[in-house]
Design an enzyme around this catalytic site. Structure first.
Site: not given
Ligand code: EPZ
Length: 457
Positions: A139, A45-46, A147, A431, A144, A115, A336, A358
């Site tokens: 989720c 999916k991701n 920025d 999902r 999330r 997302r 995850d 995370v």
């Molecule tokens: C991806 O989410 C995955 N989703 C998530 O899968 C997964 O948990 C996550 O990566 C971490 O591995 C998809 O690929 C669609 P991040 P993403 O940006 O990209 C902070 C699942 O269950 N952050 O790496 O949203 C954020 O708040 C899911 O399949 C900022 O602060 O994850 C978080 O604390 C859910 N500012 C951390 O980084 C930003 O602009 C990691 O988020 C972006 C992120």
């Protein structure tokens, strides 16, 4: 397991079972039995979500194979269609043609569901010079923010503003994005993917440091490279991208879902079973495999892409031992798999500690796991799990899923628990898990999907 409720209102004959009107689907699990056999995992999916977004960079058609049939991939297809793309699905294939794009503003209600919907901002801006994208959903596991995406797009020469709940962006020089060097404040998966797509069509070279290193980044780079992009360093913390003004649609097969692999490894462990799983890229799950081996599971690589996990009593001896984990970006322990690991640890011997680093709010499954009798205490982002061991199994319960992986942790607990478990809110789980109950049934699990009330009301 029946699908009737017994209801004693004035207007009904209480001896006659009543089927209630359909409501949200639930999974009903009759737990406590072992699993056996082989399970085939679906496409990731991701990986599929960013790669579907990346088709917006390409002229002509992209033919994506091994796309999992999930509510999230269908929503992503609708987002592309809302922009004017043509999307056709046949089995696991999705063919996307973006030659007829007429809008740079995707349907906000769909973007608000996941997302991945926000990822389209990168390709839209790079190819069409502007984009207006609603804030993403997904989720509910933390704030999330976006920025890092905005910071990176600005570094590439875009003007970006948040107006009326939407991110509005245009190329500042009225022509192209311009390659740049910048560092992400955190190795965000989605921000790395979005900025990588944008940089592939920017003028000149881009260097993104502190980039995410997840295998899904390598998969996206693989697709973009097939389309004519020049991306080096995917899978390391620095990406070097040389922009190309035009990319062309290509054929690409999405990688297997490593989180689904991990899910079935944990399903075998929690039910003290032995199952085989394919296709598996072992390297992507070393962290989980090491923890499960340390707990007493035996993991065998049966062939290049097939593994077997055994947690049957004669393999593990007395019982599985608890262990501690801290989630981290790849190659650390995947966030995850944190909720699912917590379900397993509640059945192991001894005290385990889970630290979620995370996402700041990924513990909502705890109150539901406690309904099975799991002994878990949460303090901030740390959960202490006092494993019950085989002397005191989990008990089936009525629980509610509120996010994808938390919901799946309840399914695993239900498989291990004695008696019936009913899990509502299963649309969250849909999902991310293709053909969930069919795959579990294929392993011998006693699980059905129903839209009627099964517990007495
Ligand atoms: C991806 O989410 C995955 N989703 C998530 O899968 C997964 O948990 C996550 O990566 C971490 O591995 C998809 O690929 C669609 P991040 P993403 O940006 O990209 C902070 C699942 O269950 N952050 O790496 O949203 C954020 O708040 C899911 O399949 C900022 O602060 O994850 C978080 O604390 C859910 N500012 C951390 O980084 C930003 O602009 C990691 O988020 C972006 C992120």
């Amino acid at each position: 397991m029946g699908t009737f409720c017994f209801c004693s209102s004035m207007t009904s004959n209480f001896n006659v079972p009543q089927v209630l009107p359909p409501s949200d689907p639930k999974l009903v699990v009759n737990g406590g039995s072992t699993l056996s056999g082989h399970v085939i995992v679906s496409g990731s999916k991701n990986s599929a979500l960013p790669i579907l977004a990346a088709t917006l960079c390409c002229s002509g058609s992209s033919n994506l194979k091994n796309v999992p049939y999930l509510s999230d991939t269908r929503t992503m297809a609708s987002i592309l269609e809302s922009l004017g793309a043509q999307v056709m699905s046949f089995g696991g294939d999705m063919v996307v043609n973006t030659d007829g794009i007429v809008s740079v503003e995707p349907d906000s209600s769909d973007v608000g569901k996941l997302r991945g919907g926000f990822f389209v901002i990168g390709p839209l801006l790079a190819r069409f010079g502007e984009a207006c994208v609603g804030l993403p959903g997904g989720c509910d596991i933390g704030a999330r923010p976006v920025d890092l995406y905005i910071h990176g797009l600005r570094a590439l020469g875009a003007t970006v503003e948040l107006r009326d709940g939407k991110v509005q962006a245009h190329v500042s020089n009225g022509k192209d994005l311009i390659g740049a060097s910048f560092r992400l404040g955190y190795p965000s998966v989605g921000a790395t993917e979005t900025l990588m797509m944008a940089a592939c069509m920017a003028e000149g070279k881009t260097v993104i440091s502190n980039a995410a290193q997840e295998p899904e980044i390598i998969d996206l780079a693989g697709f973009l490279t097939n389309c004519g992009a020049v991306v080096e360093g995917a899978g390391t913390d620095t990406l070097y991208i040389t922009g190309r003004r035009k990319l062309y649609g290509s054929e690409y097969s999405i990688m297997p879902d490593r989180i689904e692999v991990g899910t079935y490894m944990l399903a075998a462990a929690i039910t003290r079973s032995c199952i085989s799983i394919s296709p598996v890229a072992h390297i992507t799950l070393t962290c989980l495999a090491d923890k499960l081996s340390g707990a007493g599971c035996k993991i065998l690589q049966l062939s290049d892409d097939t593994l077997e996990l055994s947690a049957v009593p004669w393999t593990i001896g007395d019982d599985l031992r608890g262990f501690s984990v801290k989630t981290n970006p790849f190659p650390g322990f995947p966030t995850d798999l944190q909720p699912l690991t917590m379900a397993l640890l509640s059945t192991c011997k001894g005290v385990s500690v889970i630290e979620e680093s995370v996402f700041e709010n990924r513990m909502s499954h705890v109150t539901e796991l406690q309904k099975f009798g799991a002994k878990i205490q949460v303090c901030g982002s740390r959960a202490t799990v006092s494993g019950k061991g085989k002397a005191s199994p989990l008990r089936g319960s009525q629980v509610n899923a509120t996010d994808l992986r938390g919901g799946m942790s309840l399914v695993l607990a239900g498989l291990a628990a004695e008696g019936i478990t009913e899990i509502s809110g299963i649309s969250h789980v849909d999902r991310g898990y293709e053909s969930l109950e069919m795959k579990l049934q294929g392993l011998g699990a006693n699980v059905i999907r129903t839209t009627t009330t099964t517990f007495p009301v």
